[in-house]
Design a protein around this motif. Sequence first.
Motif, PDB file in Angstrom:
ATOM      1  N   UNK A 561       0.861  -1.191   0.000  1.00 34.80           N
ATOM      2  CA  UNK A 561       0.000   0.000   0.000  1.00 34.80           C
ATOM      3  C   UNK A 561       0.899   1.243   0.000  1.00 34.80           C
ATOM      4  N   UNK A 562       0.994   1.875  -1.155  1.00 35.83           N
ATOM      5  CA  UNK A 562       1.873   3.041  -1.310  1.00 35.83           C
ATOM      6  C   UNK A 562       1.028   4.316  -1.407  1.00 35.83           C
ATOM      7  N   UNK A 563       1.355   5.294  -0.573  1.00 34.60           N
ATOM      8  CA  UNK A 563       0.701   6.616  -0.608  1.00 34.60           C
ATOM      9  C   UNK A 563      -0.817   6.504  -0.727  1.00 34.60           C
ATOM     10  N   UNK A 564      -1.468   5.830   0.228  1.00 36.91           N
ATOM     11  CA  UNK A 564      -2.905   5.573   0.099  1.00 36.91           C
ATOM     12  C   UNK A 564      -3.765   6.719   0.636  1.00 36.91           C
ATOM     13  N   UNK A 565      -4.921   6.894   0.036  1.00 32.34           N
ATOM     14  CA  UNK A 565      -5.987   7.672   0.662  1.00 32.34           C
ATOM     15  C   UNK A 565      -6.690   6.719   1.613  1.00 32.34           C
ATOM     16  N   UNK A 566      -6.555   6.969   2.893  1.00 28.98           N
ATOM     17  CA  UNK A 566      -7.141   6.098   3.905  1.00 28.98           C
ATOM     18  C   UNK A 566      -8.386   6.721   4.529  1.00 28.98           C
ATOM     19  N   UNK A 567      -8.348   8.017   4.734  1.00 32.34           N
ATOM     20  CA  UNK A 567      -9.441   8.730   5.400  1.00 32.34           C
ATOM     21  C   UNK A 567      -9.889   9.863   4.488  1.00 32.34           C
ATOM     22  N   UNK A 568     -11.071   9.723   3.900  1.00 32.91           N
ATOM     23  CA  UNK A 568     -11.549  10.722   2.940  1.00 32.91           C
ATOM     24  C   UNK A 568     -11.790  12.077   3.573  1.00 32.91           C
ATOM     25  N   UNK A 569     -11.957  12.130   4.883  1.00 33.89           N
ATOM     26  CA  UNK A 569     -12.180  13.410   5.561  1.00 33.89           C
ATOM     27  C   UNK A 569     -10.856  14.163   5.716  1.00 33.89           C
ATOM     28  N   UNK A 570      -9.848  13.503   6.254  1.00 33.97           N
ATOM     29  CA  UNK A 570      -8.557  14.174   6.417  1.00 33.97           C
ATOM     30  C   UNK A 570      -7.844  14.379   5.086  1.00 33.97           C
ATOM     31  N   UNK A 571      -8.289  13.704   4.030  1.00 35.07           N
ATOM     32  CA  UNK A 571      -7.730  13.938   2.697  1.00 35.07           C
ATOM     33  C   UNK A 571      -8.026  15.357   2.210  1.00 35.07           C
ATOM     34  N   UNK A 572      -8.907  16.061   2.904  1.00 35.55           N
ATOM     35  CA  UNK A 572      -9.165  17.472   2.592  1.00 35.55           C
ATOM     36  C   UNK A 572      -7.907  18.320   2.755  1.00 35.55           C
ATOM     37  N   UNK A 577      -9.253  18.918  -3.624  1.00 34.77           N
ATOM     38  CA  UNK A 577     -10.310  18.043  -3.112  1.00 34.77           C
ATOM     39  C   UNK A 577     -10.905  17.263  -4.282  1.00 34.77           C
ATOM     40  N   UNK A 578     -10.981  15.958  -4.135  1.00 36.50           N
ATOM     41  CA  UNK A 578     -11.355  15.101  -5.262  1.00 36.50           C
ATOM     42  C   UNK A 578     -12.824  15.237  -5.641  1.00 36.50           C
ATOM     43  N   UNK A 579     -13.713  15.006  -4.711  1.00 37.40           N
ATOM     44  CA  UNK A 579     -15.143  14.956  -5.035  1.00 37.40           C
ATOM     45  C   UNK A 579     -15.886  16.263  -4.779  1.00 37.40           C
TER      46      UNK A 579
END
Length: 677
Positions: A561-572, A577-579
């Motif tokens: 698992x390389x450089x994963x988006x794990x938490x869509x909230x903290x990915x902000x 922002x993706x979505x």
Amino acid sequence: MKQIGVALWLLFLPFVLFTAQAQESKPLSVDVLWQIERIGSPQISPSGEYIVAPVTRYDMDTDKGESQLWLFSPDGKTQRPLTAEGLRASQPTFSPDGQALAFISKRHKDDVGQVYILPMNQPGEATRLTSVPTGAYGIKWVGEHIYFISKVWPGKNWDDIAEQVKHEANSHVSAHQWNALPYAQFDHWLDENREAHVFRIPATGGEVQAVTQPLNIQLPRSSQSASSYDIDPSERYIALVSDSLNDGVSPNNDIFLAEIGATEATNMTPQNRGNDYNPMFSPDGQVLAFQRQLITGFYADTSNLVVYDLNKKTEKVLTEDWDRSVRGLVWTANSRGLFGTIDDAATSRVYAINARNGKVKALTGETNFSGLSISNNGILVGTNDSFLHPAQLVKIDTRNGSTTRLDTFNDALLADVELGTYESVTYKGYNGDDIQMWVHYPPGFDKSKKYPLFLLIHGGPHGAISNGFHYRWNAQTFASWGYVTAWHNFHGSSGFGQEFTDSINPDWVTAPYADTIAAANWFAEKDWIDADRMVAGGGSYGGYLSTILLGKEHPFNALLIHAPVYNMYSQMSADFAVHAERFGHYWEKPEIYRDISPHYYADKFNTPALIIHGQKDLRVPVGQSFELFRTLQSRGVDSRLIYYPDENHWILKPNNSVYWYQQVRNWVEQYATPGAQ
């Protein structure tokens, strides 16, 4: 007896030679990958006499690379360095008459990249043309001027800017301050007090003239390049990309047109809320071509080719009925058409596009092409690569797509490298749809034996894996360890049409997960796969989908698992922002994020996982991996975190890359014994 001995030796000799050759052969290891000389996008002179391309080499001792410009000829007889070793050179650009070459370099006492000029028709050293304190990049040579981009402080003259640069270099304050977005791009912070503008300077030297500053519009804040603007052949007009909303939260990049020297620009695309970009004047100066996307916030939306008639002031969308995105475009010398490198069903093919009626024709077939450049007499050059060979400089026949190779780089290095084979297969995935997949077989593959599987999950998610040479995730290198290795172009992958690409938005989970499990099942049914020795993994979105696998049923013994988006909230906290733009923020549409965020599946995590991340990753901030690692450790799941303080979303430094491959190999071998059984 002596004669018999000689005869026996002669009979034995072929076997000895074969054995010696077999012993001398080597796999496509990571060490070999870093010895490869990497050819960049070529530029051909207007007359077709010269071809120049950057060639980059890496030194493991210094852990650095250096790029030289090399000179080639269309007949393949010339291959020699044009610039000196040890001095990085990039962005070669020919003068309109082809007798001189401009490029960007940082040499002698340069603190930043400057424009240098090198004569092509006589001996001589390159001479520096610019002394811009903020540096120059994105160059074009049009008419009597060389145009370039520089990031400057608005309202300051060059002397003031030089003082500002000196002040910041000597300052002991490390703080950054932002009052608006954007604040970052991929792996670097943005200075909101600086703007990217186009300037020009006479090719013979003289004062630098501001081109876009008088228009009171700037190039896009996040990133800029030579494709962000264009100059018509008469040097009357500039066309540029700029955010018409000046809104870093939800930008709207439009095409602006202005006369050089004017103080106002006209927005040519105010009706489109999607992105308009890559302006290109035709060689006859009559038409402005550019690319257009319609869906706001969807970077993989189909990119259409638009042409604007400057005399009639009319616009026409040429490719709206073609379910492919245009990219990598160059105009033909007669202004009647364009060539492009099109992402088409897992291959980057050269296409010809008629500029009058939009008709398209594929010229090339099996392998990837990029970096097109064309001369006034119609010689088309570019680079060609495949899973089995790195980029090569080629001349492309514009009638039938046949190629002539023009370089010999890496031939000696790869002569004794034993490669496996590969093929493209199709299987049924989510909803019964056809899914294309590349399957790589180890050297010496024997279908009567059973092999482990290493299933790779690509990033994006909207970037298909095509038939090209990859340095960071090389499937042939993985296969050389003794694994059948595969890339599947799951739902969401580009190059298979708009509906397929957009089918996973906003639900990132359902279809790609089903496609991944279906791929594993496809392999498990093969007599030559050991279903008890399966591993999988990916990076970026591939890391995200691998993390989704952690919380769902799957057949894999371990995951990478390389450089994963794990938490869509903290990915902000990422650089974009993706979505959010298209589907709403998490406080507006919480159900979207709740359904697709991997951290909600943490109670089911039980698969061993190797997690890798770089501190300078601002696309997927490093905290995502720390959150995931703590979760796995808290659940008692065998896991390992490898952290790079000096890498971004990708692992780019030679020694770090070698370590990456070594650690990945150790991990997968721990859970899936390599080799045939």
